[in-house]
Structures are given as C-alpha cells and as structure tokens.
Design an enzyme around this catalytic site. Structure first.
Site, PDB file in Angstrom:
ATOM      1  N   ASN A 109       0.791  -1.241   0.033  1.00  0.00           N
ATOM      2  CA  ASN A 109       0.088   0.236   0.016  1.00  0.00           C
ATOM      3  C   ASN A 109       0.789   1.245  -0.181  1.00  0.00           C
ATOM      4  O   ASN A 109       2.175   1.360   0.502  1.00  0.00           O
ATOM      5  CB  ASN A 109      -1.034   0.119   1.155  1.00  0.00           C
ATOM      6  N   VAL A 110       0.373   2.373  -0.776  1.00  0.00           N
ATOM      7  CA  VAL A 110       0.978   3.562  -0.841  1.00  0.00           C
ATOM      8  C   VAL A 110       0.335   4.836   0.204  1.00  0.00           C
ATOM      9  O   VAL A 110       0.758   5.587  -0.215  1.00  0.00           O
ATOM     10  CB  VAL A 110       1.125   4.263  -2.288  1.00  0.00           C
ATOM     11  N   HIS A 126       5.873  -0.352  -2.648  1.00  0.00           N
ATOM     12  CA  HIS A 126       5.248   0.363  -3.867  1.00  0.00           C
ATOM     13  C   HIS A 126       5.447   1.758  -3.654  1.00  0.00           C
ATOM     14  O   HIS A 126       4.998   2.569  -4.259  1.00  0.00           O
ATOM     15  CB  HIS A 126       3.959  -0.201  -4.450  1.00  0.00           C
ATOM     16  N   CYS A 134      10.807  13.796  -9.286  1.00  0.00           N
ATOM     17  CA  CYS A 134      11.068  14.192 -10.480  1.00  0.00           C
ATOM     18  C   CYS A 134      10.830  13.205 -11.492  1.00  0.00           C
ATOM     19  O   CYS A 134      11.547  12.058 -11.404  1.00  0.00           O
ATOM     20  CB  CYS A 134      12.423  15.190 -10.578  1.00  0.00           C
ATOM     21  N   CYS A 157      14.999  20.865 -13.250  1.00  0.00           N
ATOM     22  CA  CYS A 157      15.064  20.593 -14.794  1.00  0.00           C
ATOM     23  C   CYS A 157      13.747  20.703 -15.570  1.00  0.00           C
ATOM     24  O   CYS A 157      14.088  20.672 -16.696  1.00  0.00           O
ATOM     25  CB  CYS A 157      15.504  18.902 -14.905  1.00  0.00           C
ATOM     26  N   THR A 195      -4.596  -8.839   0.126  1.00  0.00           N
ATOM     27  CA  THR A 195      -3.933  -8.787  -1.155  1.00  0.00           C
ATOM     28  C   THR A 195      -4.281  -9.789  -2.165  1.00  0.00           C
ATOM     29  O   THR A 195      -4.901 -11.025  -1.514  1.00  0.00           O
ATOM     30  CB  THR A 195      -2.421  -8.737  -1.170  1.00  0.00           C
ATOM     31  N   SER A 196      -4.852  -9.261  -3.344  1.00  0.00           N
ATOM     32  CA  SER A 196      -5.157 -10.433  -4.377  1.00  0.00           C
ATOM     33  C   SER A 196      -4.016 -11.423  -4.835  1.00  0.00           C
ATOM     34  O   SER A 196      -4.432 -12.136  -5.396  1.00  0.00           O
ATOM     35  CB  SER A 196      -5.569  -9.783  -5.722  1.00  0.00           C
ATOM     36  N   ASN A 220      -8.311 -12.991   4.019  1.00  0.00           N
ATOM     37  CA  ASN A 220      -9.084 -12.355   2.941  1.00  0.00           C
ATOM     38  C   ASN A 220     -10.431 -12.918   2.604  1.00  0.00           C
ATOM     39  O   ASN A 220     -10.540 -13.867   2.893  1.00  0.00           O
ATOM     40  CB  ASN A 220      -8.206 -12.686   1.574  1.00  0.00           C
TER      41      ASN A 220
HETATM   42  C1  BJW Z   1     -10.160  -7.369   1.929  1.00  0.00           C
HETATM   43  C2  BJW Z   1     -11.015  -6.582   2.275  1.00  0.00           C
HETATM   44  C3  BJW Z   1     -11.253  -6.690   3.649  1.00  0.00           C
HETATM   45  C4  BJW Z   1     -11.217  -6.576   0.220  1.00  0.00           C
HETATM   46  N1  BJW Z   1     -10.122  -7.286   4.452  1.00  0.00           N
HETATM   47  N2  BJW Z   1      -9.309  -7.984   2.574  1.00  0.00           N
HETATM   48  C5  BJW Z   1       5.749 -12.215 -13.289  1.00  0.00           C
HETATM   49  C6  BJW Z   1       4.813 -12.653 -13.897  1.00  0.00           C
HETATM   50  C7  BJW Z   1       4.021 -11.821 -14.674  1.00  0.00           C
HETATM   51  C8  BJW Z   1       4.080 -10.380 -14.733  1.00  0.00           C
HETATM   52  C9  BJW Z   1       5.045  -9.966 -14.121  1.00  0.00           C
HETATM   53  C10 BJW Z   1       6.025 -10.851 -13.200  1.00  0.00           C
HETATM   54  N3  BJW Z   1       6.920  -9.979 -12.798  1.00  0.00           N
HETATM   55  C11 BJW Z   1       6.445  -8.494 -12.976  1.00  0.00           C
HETATM   56  C12 BJW Z   1       5.705  -8.729 -13.521  1.00  0.00           C
HETATM   57  C13 BJW Z   1       4.950  -7.290 -14.315  1.00  0.00           C
HETATM   58  C14 BJW Z   1       4.083  -6.767 -13.061  1.00  0.00           C
HETATM   59  C15 BJW Z   1       2.980  -7.491 -12.665  1.00  0.00           C
HETATM   60  O1  BJW Z   1       3.032  -8.020 -11.546  1.00  0.00           O
HETATM   61  N4  BJW Z   1       1.941  -7.997 -13.452  1.00  0.00           N
HETATM   62  C16 BJW Z   1       0.624  -8.508 -12.994  1.00  0.00           C
HETATM   63  C17 BJW Z   1      -0.337  -7.760 -12.891  1.00  0.00           C
HETATM   64  C18 BJW Z   1       0.693  -9.598 -13.978  1.00  0.00           C
HETATM   65  N5  BJW Z   1       4.829  -6.106 -12.116  1.00  0.00           N
HETATM   66  C19 BJW Z   1       5.444  -5.136 -12.230  1.00  0.00           C
HETATM   67  O2  BJW Z   1       5.683  -4.358 -13.277  1.00  0.00           O
HETATM   68  C20 BJW Z   1       6.492  -4.554 -10.902  1.00  0.00           C
HETATM   69  N6  BJW Z   1       7.637  -4.182 -11.262  1.00  0.00           N
HETATM   70  C21 BJW Z   1       8.666  -4.957 -11.801  1.00  0.00           C
HETATM   71  O3  BJW Z   1       8.300  -6.302 -11.505  1.00  0.00           O
HETATM   72  O4  BJW Z   1       9.630  -4.644 -12.008  1.00  0.00           O
HETATM   73  C22 BJW Z   1      10.740  -5.486 -12.834  1.00  0.00           C
HETATM   74  C23 BJW Z   1      11.961  -4.666 -13.359  1.00  0.00           C
HETATM   75  C24 BJW Z   1      13.240  -4.750 -12.746  1.00  0.00           C
HETATM   76  C25 BJW Z   1      14.364  -4.086 -13.064  1.00  0.00           C
HETATM   77  C26 BJW Z   1      14.134  -2.778 -13.981  1.00  0.00           C
HETATM   78  C27 BJW Z   1      12.644  -2.653 -14.239  1.00  0.00           C
HETATM   79  C28 BJW Z   1      11.554  -3.413 -14.225  1.00  0.00           C
HETATM   80  C29 BJW Z   1       5.894  -3.395 -10.397  1.00  0.00           C
HETATM   81  C30 BJW Z   1       4.702  -3.617  -9.718  1.00  0.00           C
HETATM   82  C31 BJW Z   1       4.009  -2.039  -9.526  1.00  0.00           C
HETATM   83  C32 BJW Z   1       2.448  -2.224  -8.922  1.00  0.00           C
HETATM   84  N7  BJW Z   1       2.015  -0.930  -8.619  1.00  0.00           N
HETATM   85  C33 BJW Z   1       0.814  -0.768  -8.112  1.00  0.00           C
HETATM   86  C34 BJW Z   1       0.235   0.582  -8.254  1.00  0.00           C
HETATM   87  C35 BJW Z   1       1.114   1.370  -7.142  1.00  0.00           C
HETATM   88  C36 BJW Z   1       0.764   2.978  -7.291  1.00  0.00           C
HETATM   89  C37 BJW Z   1      -0.680   3.270  -6.961  1.00  0.00           C
HETATM   90  O5  BJW Z   1      -1.152   3.049  -5.970  1.00  0.00           O
HETATM   91  O6  BJW Z   1      -1.400   3.759  -7.999  1.00  0.00           O
HETATM   92  O7  BJW Z   1       0.498  -1.226  -6.972  1.00  0.00           O
HETATM   93  S1  BJW Z   1      -0.357  -1.927  -9.340  1.00  0.00           S
HETATM   94  C38 BJW Z   1      -1.567  -2.186  -7.641  1.00  0.00           C
HETATM   95  O8  BJW Z   1      -1.731  -3.518  -7.372  1.00  0.00           O
HETATM   96  C39 BJW Z   1      -0.663  -1.430  -6.666  1.00  0.00           C
HETATM   97  C40 BJW Z   1      -0.717  -2.507  -5.508  1.00  0.00           C
HETATM   98  O9  BJW Z   1      -0.082  -2.184  -4.364  1.00  0.00           O
HETATM   99  C41 BJW Z   1      -0.744  -3.834  -6.160  1.00  0.00           C
HETATM  100  C42 BJW Z   1      -1.351  -4.906  -5.612  1.00  0.00           C
HETATM  101  O10 BJW Z   1      -2.827  -4.835  -5.306  1.00  0.00           O
HETATM  102  P1  BJW Z   1      -3.402  -5.477  -3.927  1.00  0.00           P
HETATM  103  O11 BJW Z   1      -2.882  -4.668  -2.932  1.00  0.00           O
HETATM  104  O12 BJW Z   1      -3.274  -6.961  -3.889  1.00  0.00           O
HETATM  105  O13 BJW Z   1      -4.893  -5.110  -4.279  1.00  0.00           O
HETATM  106  P2  BJW Z   1      -6.102  -5.729  -5.140  1.00  0.00           P
HETATM  107  O14 BJW Z   1      -7.057  -4.616  -5.263  1.00  0.00           O
HETATM  108  O15 BJW Z   1      -5.726  -6.445  -6.219  1.00  0.00           O
HETATM  109  O16 BJW Z   1      -6.683  -6.682  -3.958  1.00  0.00           O
HETATM  110  C43 BJW Z   1      -7.494  -6.373  -2.500  1.00  0.00           C
HETATM  111  C44 BJW Z   1      -7.881  -7.526  -1.913  1.00  0.00           C
HETATM  112  O17 BJW Z   1      -8.464  -7.448  -0.783  1.00  0.00           O
HETATM  113  C45 BJW Z   1      -8.849  -8.753  -2.779  1.00  0.00           C
HETATM  114  O18 BJW Z   1      -8.253  -9.943  -2.579  1.00  0.00           O
HETATM  115  C46 BJW Z   1      -9.972  -8.458  -1.873  1.00  0.00           C
HETATM  116  O19 BJW Z   1     -10.560  -9.673  -1.714  1.00  0.00           O
HETATM  117  C47 BJW Z   1      -9.491  -8.204  -0.458  1.00  0.00           C
HETATM  118  N8  BJW Z   1     -10.382  -7.592   0.423  1.00  0.00           N
HETATM  119  N9  BJW Z   1     -11.747  -6.044   1.130  1.00  0.00           N
HETATM  120  C48 BJW Z   1      -9.507  -8.114   3.792  1.00  0.00           C
HETATM  121  N10 BJW Z   1     -12.183  -5.932   4.359  1.00  0.00           N
END
Ligand code: BJW
Length: 247
Positions: A109-110, A126, A134, A157, A195-196, A220
């Site tokens: 989370n952010v 994240h 920048c 810049c 987390t999903s 979850n």
């Molecule tokens: C409850 C509830 C309640 C509801 N109580 N629970 C390998 C395989 C495939 C793809 C990739 C891979 N490696 C990398 C990738 C690509 C990509 C990726 O993972 N893509 C997938 C989607 C397929 N990853 C990246 O690009 C990452 N970077 C990377 O790997 O770089 C490599 C690199 C190396 C060197 C140089 C350059 C590159 C970066 C990932 C960044 C993610 N960013 C985000 C946005 C952040 C900014 C913002 O907030 O706007 O992060 S995406 C978004 O998803 C955010 C979250 O932190 C993240 C995770 O989501 P989260 O927290 O799981 O939320 P939800 O909504 O998905 O789930 C909520 C859950 O809560 C649900 O399950 C509900 O049931 C539950 N819930 N109410 C408890 N009351």
C-alpha cells in the site's frame, strides 16, 4: 472459522519471527477502494480501477502520454487518504509488532496508514502516495523544489513532477525488496492480509516463505492464487479477523 482462528492465534503466539504482507484490502475498511475485485467494508463498492484499466493510469507510459489525467487521479487519492484514518486491522498489526521479538510489516500500500497507526518496522514496497519525485531524475522533491502546474514542474530541470509510487514495469526499491525477501525467508510465520496476490514480485513473498518452511496464514474474504497453498485461510474482513487473531 473458530477452530482455524484458534490454530492461527497459537501459531502467531509461538512465533519468534513474523513477516506480514498487506495489500489494499486492509485499508478498505478505512474507506480506500481496492484495485481489483470486491472491496469489503468502507463506504464504497467498486474497485478503483473498475472504470480504468491499471495500465491506463499506473505506468510511466501513461504518465508521459497523459500527465494531467494521471496527476489528477493521484491528487484525488491523496485527498482521500488525508481524510481517512487507520482501522482496527492496522491497530491489530501494531499490537502484533509490539509483542513479537522480530516482526516485519511489508506493505504494497502507498497510503501510509500503517505508519499512521503506529507500526514501526514497515517496508513500503510500492512507495508512498504523499512523496513527489522528478519524472526525469527520480529525485525526491519538497514543495520548494516544485513549480506550479498540473502536474507541477521540477524547479531544477523542468520535467513533470510524479507521485513517488512504483508503476507497472518499474523496478521496486532494491533495498526494500531485499529486506522483504529476507524477512519472508527467515520467518516462522508469514501473514498475508488483504492482497489479491497477483502483482509480482510481492506475490512471490508468501511462496518464498513456504519454500523456506514457514507456516502461512491468509486473511481475505475472497480466495486468491495463494489460498490453495496456505497453512490456514481465514475468510473475512481484516478489521474483523485481525483483532480476534491478535487480541
Ligand atoms: C479485503 C477486504 C477487507 C477486500 N479485508 N481483505 C511475473 C509474472 C507476470 C508479470 C510480472 C512478473 N514480474 C513482473 C511482472 C509485471 C508486473 C505484474 O506483476 N503484473 C501482473 C499484474 C501480471 N509487475 C511489475 O511491473 C512490477 N515491477 C517489476 O516487476 O519490475 C521489474 C523490473 C526490474 C528491473 C528494472 C525494471 C523493471 C511493479 C509492480 C507495481 C505495482 N504497482 C501498483 C500501483 C502502485 C501505485 C498506485 O497505488 O497507484 O501497486 S499496481 C496495484 O496492485 C498497487 C498494489 O500495491 C498492487 C497490488 O494490489 P493489492 O494490494 O493486492 O490489491 P487488490 O485490489 O488487487 O486486492 C485487494 C484484496 O483485498 C482482494 O483480494 C480482496 O478480496 C481483498 N479485500 N476487502 C481483507 N475488508
């Protein structure tokens, strides 16, 4: 649920090293929408991205193409986060940290709500919504380093200012990532909350813990790609389950 909860409570009480991974679900009951799927608790019903595809807003390419739209979306989220408060789930993790010899809280989370609740040992994988950087140099900026605009401009810049979060396709902060995998590989118990478990590399953390022999507990209301492998799955909202798990 009661029998599983009792077993999970006992595991946590007996653990010397605990790693916790949180996602958007833990902040849902504070009123912050999740990204994907149902949001349980809080004053909202749809995920943040139900009207936008993630790749339309949370990538460097999207920001380069539409800086105003992306900036305004983050400005709206900043206002929302500033208005809400940590909930009972965040508070339970503070209590868990206080009573556990080694407890590392890893969050995707952010929103900064764990720190606001009082958690000390927090790894923000994240980044943080309240930080500005920048876009060209990556440097963290303060208000004095910025010129007005939507988005503001870097005073040094002239590049657009961006939120200090990690977008798709960007590398996570290396120190944070190393510390997170270290904590996962060394813990006795790994607790995954709200987390999903689909976004990498964070999604690999519980599997790293399992591979290293840890017990994994998932909190979850919905099933995730992790659920089939966990030691104990607790289906429910974090604000309800965590206080009962830790209290
Ligand atoms: C409850 C509830 C309640 C509801 N109580 N629970 C390998 C395989 C495939 C793809 C990739 C891979 N490696 C990398 C990738 C690509 C990509 C990726 O993972 N893509 C997938 C989607 C397929 N990853 C990246 O690009 C990452 N970077 C990377 O790997 O770089 C490599 C690199 C190396 C060197 C140089 C350059 C590159 C970066 C990932 C960044 C993610 N960013 C985000 C946005 C952040 C900014 C913002 O907030 O706007 O992060 S995406 C978004 O998803 C955010 C979250 O932190 C993240 C995770 O989501 P989260 O927290 O799981 O939320 P939800 O909504 O998905 O789930 C909520 C859950 O809560 C649900 O399950 C509900 O049931 C539950 N819930 N109410 C408890 N009351």
């Amino acid at each position: 649920m009661d029998e599983s909860l009792d077993r999970a409570r006992a595991l946590l009480l007996g653990a010397k090293r605990i790693a916790v991974l949180t996602g958007a679900g833990i902040s849902a009951e504070s009123g912050i929408p999740t990204f994907r799927g149902a949001t349980i608790g809080g004053d909202h019903t749809a995920g943040l991205w139900s009207h936008f595809r993630p790749e339309d807003l949370a990538t460097p390419e999207a920001f380069a193409a539409n800086p105003k739209t992306v900036w305004e979306w983050y400005a709206w989220r900043r206002e929302l986060v500033a208005k809400v408060a940590p909930n009972a789930g965040h508070a339970a993790l503070v209590a868990l940290e206080k009573r556990t010899p080694h407890c590392t809280l890893i969050t995707q989370n952010v929103d900064g709500l764990h720190a606001r609740a009082g958690s000390r040992n927090v790894i923000e994988l994240h980044g943080n919504l309240m930080v500005d950087r920048c876009f060209a140099e990556g440097r963290v900026l303060g208000p004095a380093d910025e010129l007005p605009g939507t988005p503001p401009r870097c005073a040094r810049c002239g590049a657009p200012v961006r939120p200090g979060v990690v977008w798709f396709g960007e590398a996570l902060p290396q120190k944070a990532l190393d510390a997170a995998f270290g904590a996962a590989q060394r813990c006795d118990v790994f607790l995954s909350v709200g987390t999903s478990n689909v976004v990498e590399p964070a999604a690999s953390l519980p599997f790293a813990a399992l591979d290293a022999g840890a017990a994994v507990i998932e909190v979850n209301p919905a099933r995730t790609p992790l659920s089939a492998r966990v030691t104990i799955a607790l289906a429910g909202a974090a604000g309800d389950v965590l206080p009962r798990l830790v209290g």
